[in-house]
Design a protein around this motif. Structure first.
Motif, short mmCIF file in Angstrom:
data_model
loop_
_atom_site.label_atom_id
_atom_site.label_comp_id
_atom_site.label_asym_id
_atom_site.label_seq_id
_atom_site.Cartn_x
_atom_site.Cartn_y
_atom_site.Cartn_z
N PRO A 239 -1.11 -4.84 2.69
CA PRO A 239 -0.97 -3.78 3.70
C PRO A 239 0.42 -3.83 4.36
CG PRO A 239 -2.81 -5.27 4.22
CD PRO A 239 -2.10 -5.85 3.04
N THR A 240 0.96 -2.66 4.64
CA THR A 240 2.28 -2.60 5.31
C THR A 240 2.08 -2.58 6.83
OG1 THR A 240 2.14 -0.21 5.00
CG2 THR A 240 3.52 -1.42 3.47
N ASP A 241 3.20 -2.69 7.56
CA ASP A 241 3.12 -2.68 9.03
C ASP A 241 3.00 -1.24 9.55
OD1 ASP A 241 5.62 -1.52 9.01
OD2 ASP A 241 6.69 -3.27 9.78
N ASP A 242 3.07 -1.06 10.86
CA ASP A 242 2.82 0.27 11.44
C ASP A 242 3.86 1.31 10.99
OD1 ASP A 242 0.70 -0.76 12.67
OD2 ASP A 242 1.65 -0.98 14.65
N PHE B 93 5.08 1.30 7.91
CA PHE B 93 4.94 1.37 6.45
C PHE B 93 5.93 0.49 5.69
CE2 PHE B 93 3.56 5.36 8.40
CZ PHE B 93 2.21 5.28 8.10
N LYS C 128 -0.70 10.80 1.94
CA LYS C 128 -1.56 10.23 2.98
C LYS C 128 -0.84 9.06 3.61
CE LYS C 128 -5.96 11.75 3.62
NZ LYS C 128 -7.17 11.26 3.00
N LEU C 129 -0.67 9.07 4.92
CA LEU C 129 -0.12 7.93 5.63
C LEU C 129 -1.31 7.34 6.41
CD1 LEU C 129 3.25 9.48 6.87
CD2 LEU C 129 2.89 7.92 4.95
N ARG C 130 -1.83 6.22 5.89
CA ARG C 130 -3.15 5.72 6.32
C ARG C 130 -4.15 6.87 6.14
NH1 ARG C 130 -0.63 1.47 6.00
NH2 ARG C 130 0.54 0.62 7.72
N ASP C 131 -4.81 7.30 7.25
CA ASP C 131 -5.79 8.38 7.07
C ASP C 131 -5.21 9.74 7.38
OD1 ASP C 131 -7.74 6.64 6.31
OD2 ASP C 131 -8.36 6.24 8.39
N ASP D 103 0.83 -1.21 0.00
CA ASP D 103 0.00 0.00 0.00
C ASP D 103 0.86 1.27 0.00
OD1 ASP D 103 0.89 0.12 2.64
OD2 ASP D 103 -1.02 -0.50 3.51
N GLN D 104 2.19 1.10 0.04
CA GLN D 104 3.09 2.25 -0.05
C GLN D 104 3.85 2.29 -1.38
OE1 GLN D 104 3.18 4.64 2.55
NE2 GLN D 104 1.40 3.39 3.02
#
Ligand code: PLP
Length: 475
Positions: A210-213, A215, A437-440, A189-190
């Motif tokens: 999806p990446t981890d916390d 990214f 955007k980093l997540r939301d 997602d990055q």
């Protein structure tokens, strides 16, 4: 224009180029023109009679410059850098004069041979394992593509072709179209949007993991997606990992991802479009740990290594993979040395190719490895200085630590505050940045881009950001 007129015009143009770049600080980084501005400044038709050079030259300031976004302005902090240097410009002049189309060795031997050697020089400079180099005993080798997006597509197409050939060899009954429809590639997602685009262009589904916390794309997430897809009858074949993502310059863990790809025989393509240049410095090489497990690796010297656009360096561990995927061999392109030197037309999408390795040669020789390392370290230090300056203001927060030459920041609170702030700053035209955007979470990216940026420019940009922040927060 004859050669004597060209000499005079070229001197005038070189003077203009030097003045433009030396004084770029005085120009507003973002233009104020509106879409369609240019059409009304020039005639509707080609002039019937040739014009003088002077009348053309005068139109540069009248027609072109009002609509230029000055990427080399010290206040340009958007996207990632694009390379620019005097030796790079000189190389492009020479390349234009030679004007060859080096699709095969015989089409211009120096064009192919310099590229082979420069890709080895560059590979050694960033510490790429020797399996990727043409001078090693294996089948490795590098090629200059136009862009990282192109490199991603080329990697994906080569992997697709290799996988389909293997599947056909194992099970010749199954229809190739059916097999192709079951292929699945992976990005995170990055990953850059070029990954999704490569999938669209190649007609292949790209699954986004999806990446981890922090990214990073992690092996556990990749592995479970692969297993799920296999269980559903899909054929996983290609993985894109990123070293230095576009939103926040995070790094996927190649050491972890490599074994998963190798075990399942998936092609691993590593996209280090921006950050790859920093691997010329020993202190950043650890991000490449495990790179020997990749099948293809790419970075853009035209981003951060002072080489003018376009020059995207791509290496293969086994160049047979690419040559056999793209090889068509019509009679008119055949020559006597086909098996003793690469014909780069087999390594890329177009047939034609410019003499781009001159840029690498001139830039690497002019700066030297030490000069290039100094440049990267200076840019990273400027980003750190920006971070130190802005972090004393507690209205701001930094969702991720500064990474290389990139700082992501935002105003504390709702996203709309940072959105308004960025709009105000960009509208003022003094500093140019873009969001991510980093997540939301909406963040503003501050990338140190220009070779003209000095500490005083960073201070001025920081003041400009804080001044607009005061207005936004007060309102
Ligand atoms: N990959 C990454 C990580 C990038 O940051 C970018 C552009 O900034 C790209 C790919 C696309 O680069 P190009 O314009 O060379 O296709």
């Amino acid at each position: 224009m004859d050669s004597q007129q060209f000499r005079a015009a070229a001197h005038q143009m070189i003077d203009y180029v030097i003045d433009y770049l030396d004084n770029i600080r005085n120009r507003r980084v973002l233009p104020t023109v509106q879409p369609g501005y240019l059409r009304e400044l020039i005639p509707e038709e080609v002039p019937e009679q040739g014009e003088t050079w002077q009348s053309i030259f005068q139109d540069i300031e009248r027609v072109i410059m009002p609509g230029v976004t000055h990427w080399h302005s010290p206040s340009f902090h958007a996207y990632y850098p694009t390379g620019n240097s005097w030796p790079g410009i000189l190389a492009d002049i020479l390349s234009d004069a030679i004007g060859c189309v080096g699709f095969s060795w015989v089409a211009s031997p120096a064009c192919t041979e310099l590229e082979v050697v420069m890709m080895d020089w560059l590979g050694k400079l960033i510490g790429l394992p020797s399996v990727f180099l043409a001078s090693s005993a294996g089948k490795g080798g590098g090629v200059i593509q136009g862009t990282a997006s192109e490199a991603m597509l080329v990697g994906l197409l080569a992997a697709r072709s290799k996988t389909l050939k293997q599947l056909k060899a194992e099970n010749s009954q199954e229809d190739e179209k059916m097999l192709a429809s079951r292929l699945v590639a992976y990005s995170s997602d990055q990953s850059h949007s070029a990954a999704e685009r490569a999938g669209l262009l190649a007609g292949v589904h790209v699954r986004v993991i999806p990446t981890d916390d922090e990214f990073h794309l992690r092996a556990v997430a990749l592995q479970s997606a692969i297993e799920e897809d296999i269980a559903n009858g899909k054929i996983p074949f290609f993985v894109i990992a990123t070293l230095g993502t576009t939103p926040s310059c995070s790094f996927d863990n190649i050491e972890e991802l490599g074994p998963v790809c190798n075990e399942k025989q998936l092609w691993l393509h590593v996209d280090a479009a921006y950050a790859g240049s920093a691997f010329i410095c020993e202190e950043y090489r650890h991000y490449m740990k495990g790179i020997e497990r990749a099948d293809s690796f790419n970075f853009n010297p035209h981003k951060w290594l002072l080489v003018n656009f376009d020059c995207s360096a791509m290496w293969f561990k086994d160049s047979d993979d690419i040559v056999s995927a793209f090889n068509v061999d019509p009679l008119f392109l055949k020559h006597d040395h086909q098996n003793s030197a690469p014909d780069f037309r087999h390594w890329q999408i177009p047939l034609g190719r410019r003499f781009r390795s001159l840029k690498l040669w001139f830039v690497m020789r002019s700066y030297g490895a030490e000069g290039l390392r100094d440049y990267i370290r200076k840019q990273v230090k400027l980003a750190e200085e920006f971070y130190q300056m802005l972090s004393v203001d507690d209205r701001f927060e930094f969702p991720v630590p500064p990474a290389m030459g990139l700082v992501c920041f935002r105003l504390k609170g709702e996203n709309s505050l940072s959105e308004t702030l960025l709009k105000r700053i960009n509208d003022s035209g003094q500093v140019y940045m873009i969001p991510a955007k980093l997540r939301d979470m909406y963040v503003i990216r501050f990338a140190v881009c220009s070779r003209y940026t000095e500490l005083s420019d960073i201070e001025a940009s920081c003041q400009e950001i804080r001044r607009h922040a005061s207005d936004v927060v007060t309102e």
